[in-house]
Design a protein around this motif. Structure first.
Motif, PDB file in Angstrom:
ATOM      1  N   LYS A   1       8.164   2.720  -5.016  1.00  0.00           N
ATOM      2  CA  LYS A   1       8.944   3.542  -5.940  1.00  0.00           C
ATOM      3  C   LYS A   1      10.433   3.489  -5.581  1.00  0.00           C
ATOM      4  CE  LYS A   1       9.238   8.075  -7.975  1.00  0.00           C
ATOM      5  NZ  LYS A   1       8.701   8.233  -9.283  1.00  0.00           N
ATOM      6  N   GLY A   2      10.753   3.481  -4.304  1.00  0.00           N
ATOM      7  CA  GLY A   2      12.152   3.380  -3.866  1.00  0.00           C
ATOM      8  C   GLY A   2      12.786   2.063  -4.290  1.00  0.00           C
TER       9      GLY A   2
ATOM     10  N   ALA B   1       0.840  -1.204   0.000  1.00  0.00           N
ATOM     11  CA  ALA B   1       0.000   0.000   0.000  1.00  0.00           C
ATOM     12  C   ALA B   1       0.869   1.246   0.000  1.00  0.00           C
ATOM     13  CB  ALA B   1      -0.926  -0.006   1.215  1.00  0.00           C
ATOM     14  N   ASP B   2       2.120   1.094   0.368  1.00  0.00           N
ATOM     15  CA  ASP B   2       3.035   2.240   0.457  1.00  0.00           C
ATOM     16  C   ASP B   2       3.676   2.483  -0.907  1.00  0.00           C
ATOM     17  OD1 ASP B   2       4.749   4.231   1.222  1.00  0.00           O
ATOM     18  OD2 ASP B   2       5.772   3.050   2.770  1.00  0.00           O
TER      19      ASP B   2
END
Length: 187
Positions: free
Chosen positions: A114-115, A108-109
């Motif tokens: 993306k990281g 969900a993060d």
């Protein structure tokens, strides 16, 4: 002329003839002496020519040996560099696998996802700069020189000996395989 003078005259003629014969003999010996003198010079010249030819042969052999040595060491250096790159990339492949697993997980993060994607892209870029490429597997014909088949399935949707699924990506550096692709093969 008297008999005495007549007798002397033929004697004198004999002496003159003997002197002329001696001179002719000396003259005949002189050319022999001149032809004998060059023989040692010619012999020495031939000897020197042989020595020069031997030295030239040694030089050419040495030059050829050096050229072979230079080529062999250049090839050895290239092989050592390639082996070092392959070993280094092999040490980072578990990191690659973990990042790939992390990307497949739902999260969900979005910032975390993306990281991980950025880290994976950076690792792929570094491997690419080193000349390390991923072995194409999914949908390819099974090649035992590139793929490691760990499963086999019968499925009409796939062709004969076609890779149906990739469990672990394979990598190669040039023609050298660093890690075989772990795959499932159909039919």
């Amino acid at each position: 002329m008297s008999k005495k003078n007549q007798n002397e005259a033929p004697g004198q003629e004999q002496e003159v003839l003997e002197e002329q014969t001696d001179q002719t003999a000396e003259t005949a010996q002189q050319p022999e002496a001149q032809t004998e003198a060059p023989d040692p010079l010619l012999t020495e010249l031939e000897s020197l020519k042989d020595q020069v030819a031997q030295q030239e042969d040694k030089y050419l052999r040495l030059a050829a040996e050096y050229d072979n040595y230079r080529k062999r060491t250049a090839k050895e250096k290239e092989a050592m560099w390639s082996d070092a790159k392959a070993d280094t990339a092999g040490a980072f492949l578990p990191v690659y696998d973990n990042l790939e697993r992390a990307l497949k997980q739902e999260t969900a993060d979005e910032a975390f996802k993306k990281g991980v994607e950025m880290t994976m892209n950076q690792l792929k870029e570094v491997l690419s700069k080193l000349g390390i490429t991923e072995i194409p597997a999914l949908g390819q014909t099974f090649d035992p020189n590139l793929h490691n088949a760990v499963m086999h399935i019968d499925d009409e949707n796939f062709g004969e000996n076609e890779v149906a699924e990739v469990f672990q990506a394979g990598f190669q550096c040039g023609e050298k395989v660093i890690r075989f692709a772990m795959v499932k093969v159909a039919n």
